[in-house]
Each structure stands twice: as C-alpha cells, then as structure tokens.
Design an enzyme around this catalytic site. Structure first.
Site, mmCIF file in Angstrom:
data_model
loop_
_atom_site.group_PDB
_atom_site.id
_atom_site.type_symbol
_atom_site.label_atom_id
_atom_site.label_comp_id
_atom_site.label_asym_id
_atom_site.label_seq_id
_atom_site.Cartn_x
_atom_site.Cartn_y
_atom_site.Cartn_z
ATOM 1 N N ASP A 1 -2.202 3.815 3.701
ATOM 2 C CA ASP A 1 -2.801 2.623 4.219
ATOM 3 C C ASP A 1 -4.632 3.346 4.813
ATOM 4 O OD1 ASP A 1 -3.701 0.260 3.011
ATOM 5 O OD2 ASP A 1 -3.186 -0.711 5.193
ATOM 6 N N GLY B 1 -10.340 2.344 2.117
ATOM 7 C CA GLY B 1 -10.694 0.857 1.685
ATOM 8 C C GLY B 1 -11.657 0.980 2.924
ATOM 9 N N TRP C 1 -11.653 2.743 5.493
ATOM 10 C CA TRP C 1 -12.281 4.076 5.697
ATOM 11 C C TRP C 1 -13.907 4.199 5.332
ATOM 12 C CZ3 TRP C 1 -14.069 8.263 2.982
ATOM 13 C CH2 TRP C 1 -14.330 9.779 3.271
ATOM 14 N N ARG D 1 -15.348 1.428 -1.675
ATOM 15 C CA ARG D 1 -13.959 1.735 -1.666
ATOM 16 C C ARG D 1 -13.759 3.186 -2.332
ATOM 17 N NH1 ARG D 1 -10.341 -2.146 0.084
ATOM 18 N NH2 ARG D 1 -8.787 -1.273 -1.269
ATOM 19 N N HIS E 1 -10.502 6.225 -1.612
ATOM 20 C CA HIS E 1 -9.523 6.826 -2.378
ATOM 21 C C HIS E 1 -9.449 7.979 -3.121
ATOM 22 C CE1 HIS E 1 -8.391 2.412 -2.296
ATOM 23 N NE2 HIS E 1 -9.136 1.983 -3.440
ATOM 24 N N LEU F 1 10.852 21.309 -2.780
ATOM 25 C CA LEU F 1 9.907 20.050 -1.990
ATOM 26 C C LEU F 1 10.357 18.846 -3.442
ATOM 27 C CD1 LEU F 1 9.110 17.412 -0.225
ATOM 28 C CD2 LEU F 1 6.690 18.174 -1.025
ATOM 29 N N ILE G 1 6.176 -3.295 5.830
ATOM 30 C CA ILE G 1 7.096 -2.449 4.522
ATOM 31 C C ILE G 1 5.562 -2.846 3.973
ATOM 32 C CG2 ILE G 1 9.015 -1.978 3.785
ATOM 33 C CD1 ILE G 1 8.653 -1.335 7.136
HETATM 34 C C1 IPE Z 1 0.568 -0.989 0.582
HETATM 35 O O1 IPE Z 1 -0.565 -1.124 1.088
HETATM 36 C C2 IPE Z 1 0.099 -0.504 -0.371
HETATM 37 C C3 IPE Z 1 -0.330 1.272 -0.524
HETATM 38 C C4 IPE Z 1 -0.568 1.429 0.324
HETATM 39 C C5 IPE Z 1 0.127 1.297 -1.807
HETATM 40 P P1 IPE Z 1 -2.062 -2.291 0.979
HETATM 41 O O2 IPE Z 1 -3.505 -2.193 1.535
HETATM 42 O O3 IPE Z 1 -1.219 -3.189 -0.479
HETATM 43 O O4 IPE Z 1 -0.803 -3.298 1.877
HETATM 44 P P2 IPE Z 1 -1.040 -4.966 2.334
HETATM 45 O O5 IPE Z 1 -1.867 -5.474 1.201
HETATM 46 O O6 IPE Z 1 -2.608 -4.457 3.537
HETATM 47 O O7 IPE Z 1 0.092 -5.317 2.718
HETATM 48 C C1 IPE Z 2 -3.977 1.856 0.093
HETATM 49 O O1 IPE Z 2 -5.744 1.580 0.778
HETATM 50 C C2 IPE Z 2 -4.323 2.371 -0.991
HETATM 51 C C3 IPE Z 2 -3.885 1.543 -1.870
HETATM 52 C C4 IPE Z 2 -3.551 0.539 -1.803
HETATM 53 C C5 IPE Z 2 -3.928 1.948 -3.197
HETATM 54 P P1 IPE Z 2 -6.504 0.495 0.535
HETATM 55 O O2 IPE Z 2 -7.132 0.336 -0.602
HETATM 56 O O3 IPE Z 2 -5.464 -0.717 1.161
HETATM 57 O O4 IPE Z 2 -7.077 0.471 1.782
HETATM 58 P P2 IPE Z 2 -7.893 -1.106 2.822
HETATM 59 O O5 IPE Z 2 -6.570 -1.078 3.619
HETATM 60 O O6 IPE Z 2 -8.167 -1.777 2.506
HETATM 61 O O7 IPE Z 2 -8.659 -0.385 4.134
HETATM 62 MG MG MG Z 3 -4.790 -1.397 1.964
#
Ligand code: IPE
Ligand code: IPE
Ligand code: MG
Length: 234
Positions: A12, A15, A17, A25, A29, A123, A183
């Site tokens: 996580d 975006g 970052w 964003r 990714h 793995l 989680i």
């Molecule tokens: C969890 O991150 C899902 C993935 C990393 C793919 P999210 O960014 O979707 O989670 P929430 O919305 O903060 O709980």
């Molecule tokens: C996790 O990073 C990747 C996915 C959920 C696909 P985010 O896209 O949730 O990044 P933040 O949490 O918005 O920074």
């Molecule tokens: Mg996120």
C-alpha cells in the site's frame, strides 16, 4: 534458522508516494512493480517458500475508471514482460481472486503463466488480483455445497481445501506498508494467527533490507497460538 514459511504483503501507498512527488498516481503503481521484483528476489534468496501479494482488491473497483483500467493493463503488461524471468528462476506463479469479470486476454495470460510455472518449486508466488477475503470464503462455501458435503464432514482442514489455493499454508508474517494498520479484506482465513508487521514506508520505498528487518522482527516474537508461554514446562 528461523524463517517464516509464508509471507503475505499488502503493498500500500503507491498513490501517496506519487502525489508527494507531484507525479500522477500511475507512476506510483509503476514504481511499485519495480519494487515487487526486488522483494520477490529477496524472498526467494532467503529461502521463503510462499509469498502472497495483494495487487488488486474486490473493493478497488470503486476507484475512478481510468485508474482501474490502468491497473488492469499494468498487470497484463507486467505479466508479458516479467514472467519468463520468474519462471526461469523456478518460481511457481498462481493467481487468487475472482477471474470471471477480468478481460479475456488477462484471463488467458493468467492460465498460461500458471500452466508454464506449475512444476517450479523454489518459491510459490500468489498474486491476489480481484481478490477479497470474504469473496474467497463465500466461493469456498459455494464449492462445498456444489460438492454435496455433509455438515458432519466439514472441519477446518476440509474447508480449507475449498479455498482458492487448497494447499496454501497459513500466513506466518503479514507485512503492510503505507502506514495504515488494517487488513482491508486480505486473506481473512489464512491470517488467523499471522504476526503483523506494519511499515510507515510507502510501498515504492520498501526495500530488501526492510523485508529482512520484518523477518528478523518476526523471529523475535513469541507465538503462543492460544497456549501458554513455555508450553511443556509444567
Ligand atoms: C489494499 O489497499 C489493497 C491493495 C494493496 C491491493 P487499499 O488502498 O485498497 O486499502 P484501503 O482502502 O486503504 O483499506
Ligand atoms: C496500493 O496503493 C495499490 C493498490 C491498491 C492497487 P494505493 O493505490 O492504495 O496507494 P495509496 O494508498 O492511495 O497511497
Ligand atoms: Mg491504499
């Protein structure tokens, strides 16, 4: 030597970052994929047998169309460019999640890569894509009913055979980057007794050394599984 058998990662913070750098964003990714490659390498070098990474949740469809489309394409492109190397490094690749609503091309690629890597044993890399922990449990229940199992014959061991990966061991170490401590519907069944490691770093800043630190931290924990400390002393 202490090593968790199965590590799961909620990658996580991509975006944030990117936003902090004034970048779209999507750049976060893209960078996240590069880091994932390094983490897979390190995991494999450490001798860990199972790694499950959360790439797209069943809730991530709520994001704007352009971001969802980008993430779908990114997965397709990453598979096209990276799987040969992963396969030559003896990595077995599985996808967990609901496949029905994915694009046909992506579904075909997933099938191909699972087939061509199935004999690898260094793995096992599980990519959780369109994955939700609740969806997995519901899909398992449907599977149990379709197979006419009787209530008396259902135990935890039997039920777990109806999950997306029947032979996946429980997660021993869960890592979440990005600062949040939740989680987010990941591996609800398999996380029952996992040790949790939360990092404030955004996923694109996470490094092989950070992974090593998480493993060292795991090895210093006392795991009791509901029992007592120093079981067997009395
Ligand atoms: C969890 O991150 C899902 C993935 C990393 C793919 P999210 O960014 O979707 O989670 P929430 O919305 O903060 O709980
Ligand atoms: C996790 O990073 C990747 C996915 C959920 C696909 P985010 O896209 O949730 O990044 P933040 O949490 O918005 O920074
Ligand atoms: Mg996120």
């Amino acid at each position: 030597m202490c090593l968790p058998k199965h590590i799961a990662i909620i990658m996580d913070g991509n975006g944030r970052w990117a936003s902090e750098r004034g970048l779209p964003r999507q750049e976060g990714h893209r960078q996240g994929v590069k880091i994932l490659k390094k983490i897979i390498k390190k995991t494999s070098e450490l001798g860990i047998k199972y790694l499950t990474v959360y790439a797209f949740s069943t809730e991530n469809w709520k994001r704007p169309d352009h971001e969802v489309n980008f993430l779908m394409k990114l997965m397709e492109r990453t598979m096209a460019s990276e799987t040969d190397e992963l396969i030559s490094n003896k990595i077995k690749i599985n996808f967990i999640g609901r496949r029905d609503c994915l694009a046909k091309e992506l579904k075909e690629k997933i099938k191909d890569v699972e087939k061509s890597s199935r004999k690898n044993d260094r793995l096992t890399l599980n990519i959780a894509f369109n994955y939700g922990g609740r969806a997995e449990i519901i899909d398992a229940v449907k599977n149990v009913i379709d197979n006419d199992l009787q209530a008396d014959n259902i135990s935890e061991d039997v039920f777990s055979k109806y999950l997306y990966q029947p032979d996946l061991p429980d997660v021993e170490l869960l890592i979440r980057t990005g600062g949040d401590k939740r989680i987010s519907n990941f591996l609800l069944w398999q996380l029952a007794y996992a040790e949790m490691f939360f990092s404030d770093k955004y996923w694109p800043d996470f490094s092989a050394d950070d992974l090593q630190n998480a493993v060292t931290d795991f090895c210093n924990r006392e795991r009791r599984f509901g029992g007592l400390k120093n079981a067997g002393d009395n």
